[in-house]
Design an enzyme around this catalytic site. Structure first.
Site, PDB file in Angstrom:
ATOM      1  N   SER A   1       0.834  -1.205   0.000  1.00  0.00           N
ATOM      2  CA  SER A   1       0.000   0.000   0.000  1.00  0.00           C
ATOM      3  C   SER A   1       0.864   1.249   0.000  1.00  0.00           C
ATOM      4  CB  SER A   1      -0.931   0.002   1.217  1.00  0.00           C
ATOM      5  OG  SER A   1      -1.860  -1.057   1.161  1.00  0.00           O
TER       6      SER A   1
ATOM      7  N   HIS B   1      -2.896   6.741   3.462  1.00  0.00           N
ATOM      8  CA  HIS B   1      -3.229   5.324   3.581  1.00  0.00           C
ATOM      9  C   HIS B   1      -4.511   5.115   4.377  1.00  0.00           C
ATOM     10  CE1 HIS B   1      -2.749   1.296   5.573  1.00  0.00           C
ATOM     11  NE2 HIS B   1      -2.466   0.950   4.333  1.00  0.00           N
TER      12      HIS B   1
END
Length: 227
Positions: A22, A48
């Protein structure tokens, strides 16, 4: 103080891979930014948390903010004072315990509610005042993600009563006084701060920023131990 690596990483290889992938996607897609190597991990974790690249640019730092936060954590036992319970619930207790830190919030205390009604203020204002009366704000990390009035009151306490938190993470979300409260905080030089400009924010972003700071503090701790 524990040195077990419970602070920054997922506990399984699969979880670690997802988190690392990610972050790699964010780094690849974010485009140019002006954040330094200590500021960027905080902004990246905030992106995130919400999948919102606008935090690249909206997030603003006092020049001393990141170092102040790291040092406050490394000192051990630094209180975290929050405006709402959601921040306290969102923070990882093992991560906090690694540095001997505890969270505090007073928004639903009966005396806070009573004082807010009697003085025609908000609970958030009275919660900040209660934290000050208990001596919790001095040297603390203060996280505000919900209530602009809490941040406005904290600015008043800094200006008028000499309160000096170690770091203020001021990210209240909303349409009434949210942007203005963060501009007030960012106008101070007396204490370090991290803010999100404009209306965006929220407790999730405060938690993300604090978790990123915890990761940076642990990395500093490990580097010192390796010398």
């Amino acid at each position: 103080m524990s040195t077990v690596n419970t602070v920054t990483e997922q506990l399984t290889r699969a979880g670690q891979a997802i988190e690392h992938d990610s972050f790699a996607i964010i780094d690849a897609e974010v485009g140019p930014h002006a954040y330094d190597p200590l500021q960027w991990p905080i902004v990246r974790r905030m992106i995130h948390a919400n999948a919102d690249f606008e935090f690249n640019g909206l997030t603003d730092f006092h020049p001393a903010a990141v170092e102040a936060g790291i040092q406050a954590m490394l000192r051990g036992g630094t209180p975290v004072v929050a405006d709402v319970e959601m921040i306290c619930s969102g923070l990882s207790q093992p991560r906090l315990a690694h540095f001997g830190m505890r969270t505090h919030q007073f928004i639903s205390d009966a005396d806070v509610i009573e004082a807010a009604r009697a003085q025609d203020t908000t609970r958030a204002v009275q919660a900040m005042r209660k934290a000050q009366r208990q001596g919790l704000l001095q040297g603390a990390i203060v996280g505000i993600g919900n209530a602009p009035t809490a941040l406005i009151e904290l600015v008043r306490l800094i200006r008028e009563e000499g309160v000096r938190p170690a770091l203020v993470v001021g990210m209240p979300v909303g349409f009434v006084a949210a942007a203005e409260s963060k501009d007030l905080m960012a106008g101070l030089n007396e204490v370090p701060w991290i803010v999100i400009r404009g209306r965006k924010g929220g407790s999730t972003l405060v938690v993300a920023a604090l978790h990123a700071l915890l990761a940076l503090a642990e990395a500093r701790q490990k580097a010192a131990g390796a010398l």
